[in-house]
Design a protein around this motif. Sequence first.
Motif, mmCIF file in Angstrom:
data_model
loop_
_atom_site.group_PDB
_atom_site.id
_atom_site.type_symbol
_atom_site.label_atom_id
_atom_site.label_comp_id
_atom_site.label_asym_id
_atom_site.label_seq_id
_atom_site.Cartn_x
_atom_site.Cartn_y
_atom_site.Cartn_z
ATOM 1 N N ASP A 1 0.838 -1.193 0.000
ATOM 2 C CA ASP A 1 0.000 0.000 0.000
ATOM 3 C C ASP A 1 0.873 1.243 0.000
ATOM 4 O O ASP A 1 1.991 1.233 0.500
ATOM 5 C CB ASP A 1 -0.962 0.015 1.196
ATOM 6 C CG ASP A 1 -0.243 0.140 2.540
ATOM 7 O OD1 ASP A 1 0.928 -0.283 2.616
ATOM 8 O OD2 ASP A 1 -0.852 0.629 3.500
ATOM 9 N N ASN B 1 1.126 4.120 1.686
ATOM 10 C CA ASN B 1 0.650 4.766 2.908
ATOM 11 C C ASN B 1 1.746 4.626 3.980
ATOM 12 O O ASN B 1 1.681 3.726 4.818
ATOM 13 C CB ASN B 1 -0.658 4.117 3.370
ATOM 14 C CG ASN B 1 -1.398 4.951 4.393
ATOM 15 O OD1 ASN B 1 -0.968 6.030 4.762
ATOM 16 N ND2 ASN B 1 -2.519 4.434 4.866
ATOM 17 N N ASN C 1 -0.304 0.423 9.335
ATOM 18 C CA ASN C 1 -0.936 1.746 9.408
ATOM 19 C C ASN C 1 -1.930 1.853 10.548
ATOM 20 O O ASN C 1 -2.066 2.908 11.177
ATOM 21 C CB ASN C 1 -1.637 2.062 8.087
ATOM 22 C CG ASN C 1 -0.668 2.290 6.955
ATOM 23 O OD1 ASN C 1 -0.527 1.426 6.081
ATOM 24 N ND2 ASN C 1 0.028 3.420 6.955
ATOM 25 N N ARG D 1 -1.628 4.427 13.695
ATOM 26 C CA ARG D 1 -2.692 5.363 14.076
ATOM 27 C C ARG D 1 -3.143 5.164 15.518
ATOM 28 O O ARG D 1 -3.422 6.127 16.235
ATOM 29 C CB ARG D 1 -3.893 5.188 13.120
ATOM 30 C CG ARG D 1 -5.072 6.116 13.431
ATOM 31 C CD ARG D 1 -4.682 7.556 13.250
ATOM 32 N NE ARG D 1 -5.758 8.465 13.618
ATOM 33 C CZ ARG D 1 -5.970 8.935 14.844
ATOM 34 N NH1 ARG D 1 -5.165 8.542 15.837
ATOM 35 N NH2 ARG D 1 -6.953 9.776 15.088
ATOM 36 N N TYR E 1 -8.979 -0.190 8.463
ATOM 37 C CA TYR E 1 -8.272 0.465 7.358
ATOM 38 C C TYR E 1 -9.264 1.114 6.400
ATOM 39 O O TYR E 1 -9.044 2.232 5.912
ATOM 40 C CB TYR E 1 -7.412 -0.555 6.620
ATOM 41 C CG TYR E 1 -6.321 0.038 5.753
ATOM 42 C CD1 TYR E 1 -5.003 0.094 6.197
ATOM 43 C CD2 TYR E 1 -6.600 0.547 4.492
ATOM 44 C CE1 TYR E 1 -3.995 0.622 5.409
ATOM 45 C CE2 TYR E 1 -5.613 1.086 3.697
ATOM 46 C CZ TYR E 1 -4.314 1.125 4.160
ATOM 47 O OH TYR E 1 -3.320 1.671 3.379
ATOM 48 N N TYR F 1 -8.497 4.895 6.114
ATOM 49 C CA TYR F 1 -7.713 5.215 4.918
ATOM 50 C C TYR F 1 -8.412 4.726 3.648
ATOM 51 O O TYR F 1 -7.830 3.962 2.862
ATOM 52 C CB TYR F 1 -6.325 4.593 5.017
ATOM 53 C CG TYR F 1 -5.567 4.989 6.250
ATOM 54 C CD1 TYR F 1 -5.004 6.260 6.371
ATOM 55 C CD2 TYR F 1 -5.413 4.101 7.315
ATOM 56 C CE1 TYR F 1 -4.313 6.634 7.512
ATOM 57 C CE2 TYR F 1 -4.728 4.463 8.461
ATOM 58 C CZ TYR F 1 -4.180 5.730 8.546
ATOM 59 O OH TYR F 1 -3.497 6.099 9.685
ATOM 60 N N ALA G 1 -6.425 5.548 0.376
ATOM 61 C CA ALA G 1 -5.048 5.092 0.193
ATOM 62 C C ALA G 1 -4.983 4.147 -0.997
ATOM 63 O O ALA G 1 -5.915 3.383 -1.251
ATOM 64 C CB ALA G 1 -4.552 4.388 1.459
ATOM 65 N N ARG G 2 -3.886 4.192 -1.726
ATOM 66 C CA ARG G 2 -3.729 3.338 -2.901
ATOM 67 C C ARG G 2 -3.044 2.031 -2.508
ATOM 68 O O ARG G 2 -2.108 2.012 -1.711
ATOM 69 C CB ARG G 2 -2.922 4.049 -3.983
ATOM 70 C CG ARG G 2 -3.569 5.353 -4.443
ATOM 71 C CD ARG G 2 -4.849 5.120 -5.204
ATOM 72 N NE ARG G 2 -5.590 6.364 -5.420
ATOM 73 C CZ ARG G 2 -6.645 6.471 -6.217
ATOM 74 N NH1 ARG G 2 -7.093 5.408 -6.843
ATOM 75 N NH2 ARG G 2 -7.259 7.625 -6.346
ATOM 76 N N PRO H 1 -3.931 9.841 3.614
ATOM 77 C CA PRO H 1 -2.684 9.279 3.081
ATOM 78 C C PRO H 1 -2.100 10.206 2.027
ATOM 79 O O PRO H 1 -2.832 11.013 1.434
ATOM 80 C CB PRO H 1 -3.130 7.951 2.473
ATOM 81 C CG PRO H 1 -4.569 8.170 2.121
ATOM 82 C CD PRO H 1 -5.102 9.070 3.193
#
Length: 274
Positions: free
Chosen positions: A7, A9, A129, A133, A179, A183, A186-187, A256
């Motif tokens: 990802d 991110n 991620n 967080r 997630y 996010y 996020a890619r 992100p």
Amino acid sequence: MVIPVHDVNPVRRTPWVTYALIAANVLVFLSTPGIAGSVAGESQLAQLCHLHAFLDHYAAVPRELIHDQLPGVVPTGEVAVGPNGPGCVIGRPDYDKSPALSVFTAMFLHGSWLHLLGNMLFLLIFGNNIEDRMGHVRYFVFYVVCGYAASYGFAFLNDESADPLIGASGAIAGVLGAYLVLYPRARVWVLVPFLIFLPLRLPAWLVLGFWFVLQAVYSSGEGVSEAGTVAYAAHIVGFLAGMLLAWPLKPGTPPPPEPRGLLFGRRARPRHTW
């Protein structure tokens, strides 16, 4: 089914809890009697007897979780030859089992290398991620709570089942749900099987949303020949629990970074700032 590989991110701190969970899952898998027996050269029947005895002791069983009734006899792990040939010896359990505690131990058990590696791949990509967080301690508590929610949710839906429930996928489904909440834009680089494995960079909401829809379809028995071999309902409950627990953190979560380069297989237009 798409296979996530990375990802876009980045994190601010090292995800020590995620790494520790992955290491613990691998070590437990390698020390599981049936797996260790295959390396030591035991017969297939001896491996199977050892594995059944181990799972009866440490795996979560829906009927035990809901009714708190432990079986009177279980496999002992020994092999004996009877009138109908060799088989596993059955006897009274020589241990005390806590059904509630078995949910925790079951989170570190896996039935095959494919089961283990698939779960650890998702945990590695998306767990860092969420840990970043939430912080290390809150993330570990969150992970365990999602695992318990998934196991008990599945048990309530299958309260008479005596089949062992193992795997980290319920807890990891909670990570995926969190997630998606925190996010969604996020890619994520994924491999899509289309003649060959085609690499694409897709938004997280599409990757994880598609994963959740698949779990719902499989849970209903559609599209699979043996839906009962995988606890898809546990994945759904864990995912929803993760979304619910992560929702209060959403307002304070920074977005992100905007990725550059390939987007959906094509090169994104450059952006100019003034």
